[in-house]
Design an enzyme around this catalytic site. Structure first.
Site: not given
Ligand code: OSB
Ligand code: MG
Length: 369
Positions: A135, A161, A163, A188, A213, A238, A262, A290
């Protein structure tokens, strides 16, 4: 098992690089580690709540308070037999899923150790290694993003992924797609759009994404059901799915075609398994999200991600993507096929590096009956 002592450790871990999302940027990751002693064994769990309430209303501070005042006292000295028993004992606490999940994780570690089994075995996971991706946070520019993605591809990640947020969505995604035409790519938004502003995302539909996402707010499942028909690309929820009934309702509304599980967000591994099973029955693929976990939470994510309906790669990256020094002695590395191996030793399969724990710990408190 009779719970004899529970210790909560507040930890602040420096990240390898800042992580930026639509709700902010961090360069340290706070979390609460939960240590439970019972019948000569010790179990560890991780509460995934962030320092700030940008992702969820839960924070490391609220979790600390809720654990101390409301979740831990009724458990101390009690014989907690299984996850259903645990969930009944904490049902008096509304919400606060991440606080509950951290304790449930430590209990699973204990139950698995007591039976000499790995968490994967106990949960019914099938795969010894699981498909993973990375991510990638919002970068200073599109070209910086492409360079960062290229770096992860060189490390062997086969799913990325990125952001996104308003103003940093289409051009960024197009740049990555242009540079890597065959990459398994997804985005995401962390709920940065509304039903009105989400039309800006329509060009994403031409970029062959695995999924989009959480474009809309956490409590806007209905609006996601209005948005999904505008896209061929599956929407994935999510933040909106904080318990199994939300997953059922989202699927009934056709608000998404993929679910991010999660265990922290949904109140524990047991609740994650329930959502996994519900989605499996309806042919809805799931994947493991994650929260920049330490090795403790990462081990737990790997175990649940080995269940059969985790059909898409998880946001479970190698330790070095997050931390130069982890809280566990075990380090997770990426296999050449973009998988990570699920721990096989009893319990979560990780042990705590006490030196690292004391170095990064800000606060610690112990409770006994
Ligand atoms: O939205 O998936 C999310 C990290 C912290 C809070 C929300 C998210 C995330 C990530 C990181 O996308 C995923 C990872 O742990 O590698
Ligand atoms: Mg997310």
């Amino acid at each position: 098992m009779k719970l004899e002592q529970i210790t909560i450790h507040y930890v602040r871990m420096p990240l390898q690089s800042p992580f930026a999302t639509s709700f902010g940027s961090i360069d340290t990751r706070d979390c609460i580690l939960i240590e439970i002693k019972a019948e000569g064994l010790t179990g560890w769990g991780e509460c995934a709540a962030d320092y700030d309430p940008g992702y969820s209303y839960e924070t490391s501070g609220t979790s600390w308070l809720i654990l101390k005042e409301f979740i831990l006292p009724p458990l101390l000295g009690q014989d907690v037999s299984d996850a259903a028993d645990f969930q009944r004992r904490v049902a008096h606490v509304k919400g606060h899923q991440m606080a509950k999940a951290g304790v449930e994780m430590a209990l699973w570690d204990l139950w698995a150790r007591a039976q000499g089994k790995s968490l994967r075995q106990l949960l019914g996971g099938e795969h010894p290694r699981v498909d993973v991706g990375v991510s990638v946070g919002i970068q200073p520019s599109s070209s910086a993003l492409v360079a960062t993605v290229e770096g992860y591809l060189a490390q062997g990640y086969r799913r990325v992924k990125i952001k996104i947020k308003p103003g940093r969505d289409i051009a960024d995604t197009q740049a990555v797609r242009r540079a890597f035409p065959d990459l398994r790519l997804q985005v995401d938004a962390n709920s940065a759009y509304t039903l009105e502003t989400a039309d800006a995302l329509l060009p994403l539909d031409d970029l062959n994404l695995l999924l989009i996402e959480q474009p809309l707010a956490e409590d806007d499942i209905w609006d996601h059901s209005r948005l999904q028909p505008k896209f061929r690309t599956p929407l994935c929820l999510d933040e909106s799915i904080t318990k199994p009934s939300h997953a059922r309702q989202a699927l009934e509304m056709e608000a998404c075609r993929v679910v991010n599980i999660k265990p922290g967000r949904v109140g524990g591994l047991s609740q994650g398994v329930l959502i996994h099973n519900l989605c499996a029955e309806q042919d809805i693929p799931v994947w493991c999200g994650g929260m920049l976990e330490t090795g403790v939470g990462r081990a737990s994510n790997l175990a649940i991600a080995s269940l059969p309906n985790f059909k898409l790669p998880g946001d479970i990256s190698a330790t070095e993507r997050y931390y130069s020094e982890d809280i566990t002695n075990e380090i997770f590395t990426l296999n050449s096929d973009s998988t990570i191996t699920v721990p096989e030793t009893p319990g979560l399969g990780v042990t705590i590096n006490l030196k690292a724990l004391t170095r990064y710990r800000m606060q610690v408190e112990s409770f006994a009956p």
